[in-house]
Every structure is written in structure tokens, then in C-alpha cells.
Design an enzyme around this catalytic site. Structure first.
Site, mmCIF file in Angstrom:
data_model
loop_
_atom_site.group_PDB
_atom_site.id
_atom_site.type_symbol
_atom_site.label_atom_id
_atom_site.label_comp_id
_atom_site.label_asym_id
_atom_site.label_seq_id
_atom_site.Cartn_x
_atom_site.Cartn_y
_atom_site.Cartn_z
ATOM 1 C CG HIS A 183 27.149 71.310 -0.890
ATOM 2 N ND1 HIS A 183 26.557 70.117 -0.497
ATOM 3 C CD2 HIS A 183 27.369 71.193 -2.226
ATOM 4 C CE1 HIS A 183 26.428 69.326 -1.549
ATOM 5 N NE2 HIS A 183 26.915 69.948 -2.608
ATOM 6 C CB CYS A 277 21.777 68.574 3.485
ATOM 7 S SG CYS A 277 23.315 69.513 3.552
#
Length: 286
Positions: A183, A277
Site C-alpha cells: 500500500h 494500518c
């Protein structure tokens, strides 16, 4: 754009990555395991796997730290068969006053959207569902009227058009990542109006040059990228939660006047995510 909105006025509001965190969604790692390997970090730790008690203890310390700084923590219910639920960042995101429901790529994660959808419904939070594309919140980084979107393993370029349609007042900027990186927030994170952490080798050169013109970039070394040195969590007022082992990152931030809260999240990191996250902000102030 004014970010000084009272907590009580909106159910969701996030306009930066560094405004004072007021309300955030987390989920305990009670069913956490490396079952189907879905990222490079998990490949490394597949044989070790996850010690669930240690992961839960570390997660509890993160929750305690947030609450001790007056952050309202919402814990989503855990469900069997969802080993990645701890990574709440990916299942949705807030841009301005609009909430979005992500579209998860990996089958092992696709049940997670239902949990956040149930929460949105229970709280009367309206949201936009991202359809016919893939996008995860770890690829969405906001800075006032700019939204950076990582084009990655988990987020498709087709998501850009949907965001532009939903957010005409924002500039949506795609940032292409090299394939092995999961990501955008694993390699880039904005920590103030003028500063950002970056592992530039993970980002296509044109995009890296664009970011270098906009921010004073703090380069993260390769070993600390592996332990997700960019994936810190800003809770506002130049206070950042970071991993103790990422010494270079922490030293660089301290030199620039940031207060570092060090929390060991090493067990959870085995599955490929760290502080950003594990948190989905609902409300940020100034």
C-alpha cells in the site's frame, strides 16, 4: 480549507493525516494468523506465524495509548474467518466529511467490509460504496484538498475516476508503486503541512519527484521500510506513534521537534501492517 470543526458537529471528518485525532476505529487481533500469504512481509514470517496473545497484548497497549491522549476508540466486533481484521485502515476511509466503504482485493479479506458497513448503519453514518473497482484505505492519503491514491496490488487505477466523481472539490493524485509494495502508506506518509516520510525506491520516479517538490521528505532506510517505518500514526500536535526499533525514523522525527510515543507492535507487523494500518480515523480536528 477550515479544519477547526467541533467534534459534535460531524460524525466523520478527516482533512489531513496529522490533525488532532479524536475518534478512531480499531479491531482486536483475536483471530490473527498468516493463513493465505498475501504480501511480502507474510512470506518472511510464514513459518514463525503470529503469537496471538502477544499480538493482543501489543494491540491493547496501542488502545491504551490512544485513550490516554483523549482519543475515542471504537473496537469493531471480531469475526471468525477474518484473520486480517486488525488492519481497519483498509476497509474504509474518510475524506472531508464523506465516508467511503472500500472494495477489498483479496478473498481472505472480503468479509471485512460487512463489519464496517454494519457499524456505519448502527451510527447513522452515510457512506459511498466503491463498486466495480478495487481500493483499500492504506492507499488513500489526504492533505487538505489533495488526495493521494496509491496504484498498487490492492488499488486499481479505475478507482481514481470514482473518487473524482464523488469528490469534485478535491484533486485526486495517483501515485504508482512498484509491484512488491502493498500500500502507499507502507512507503509514504504525510506528517505535517510540509513534511513526509518516504521510501522513495518503492515509488515510480515521476511520482517521487512530484512529492519531493511538495514536501520536505524524510527518507526511510530499507531495513526500516521492512518494519514499516513510514506507517506511523500521527495523533496531532506533532505527536507520533512509532515502533521502537525504527531508530533512524524516530531520531529524524525527534530532531524535527516531534514527540515520539514508542509502542512495540512487532507481532502484528509480521502480517504486513503497523500503526496506520491498524487505525481508521473517523474524526480529526486541527
Amino acid at each position: 480549507m477550515d479544519v477547526s470543526i467541533p467534534k459534535s458537529q460531524h460524525k466523520t471528518v478527516c482533512r489531513t493525516e496529522y490533525g488532532t485525532l479524536q475518534k478512531v476505529i480499531l479491531c482486536k487481533p483475536e483471530h490473527m494468523t498468516i493463513k493465505d500469504v498475501i504480501n511480502e512481509t507474510q512470506k518472511h514470517f510464514e513459518d514463525d506465524n503470529i503469537h496471538v496473545k502477544t499480538a493482543n497484548d501489543q494491540h491493547s497497549r496501542l488502545v491504551e495509548a490512544l485513550r490516554s491522549h483523549n482519543v475515542e476508540v471504537v473496537l469493531l466486533p471480531v469475526r471468525d474467518g477474518l484473520p486480517e481484521q486488525v488492519f481497519t485502515r483498509d476497509i474504509g476511509f474518510v475524506i472531508g466529511e464523506k465516508a467511503f466503504l472500500s472494495s477489498m482485493t483479496e478473498p481472505i479479506r472480503q468479509g471485512e467490509e460487512a463489519v464496517i458497513k454494519d457499524f456505519f448503519h448502527s451510527q447513522g453514518i452515510s457512506y459511498t460504496r466503491m463498486l466495480d473497482t478495487s481500493i483499500e484505505g492504506g492507499d488513500v492519503i489526504i492533505d487538505d484538498d489533495i488526495v493521494y491514491v496509491g496504484i498498487s496490488q490492492r488499488t486499481d487505477i479505475s478507482a481514481i475516476g470514482q473518487l473524482e466523481e464523488a469528490l469534485p472539490e478535491y484533486t485526486i493524485v495517483p501515485v504508482k508503486l512498484h509491484e512488491k509494495f502493498l500500500h502507499l502508506d507502507c512507503v509514504f506518509n504525510i506528517i505535517s503541512e510540509s513534511e513526509a516520510l518516504i521510501y522513495s525506491q518503492a515509488i515510480e520516479p515521476d511520482a517521487a519527484d512530484m512529492l519531493a517538490k511538495r514536501y520536505d521528505l524524510i527518507e526511510v532506510p530499507e531495513d526500516e521500510q521492512f518494519t514499516l517505518g513510514t506507517n506511523v500514526l500521527s495523533i496531532g500536535k506533532k505527536t507520533i506513534i512509532s515502533l521502537p526499533g525504527n531508530r533512524h525514523v524516530n531520531q529524524q522525527l525527534s530532531k524535527r521537534g516531534y514527540h515520539i510515543i514508542e509502542i512495540d507492535l512487532s507481532e502484528i507487523i509480521k502480517s504486513g501492517g503497523s500503526f496506520r494500518c491498524c487505525t481508521m480515523p473517523l474524526i480529526r480536528g486541527e
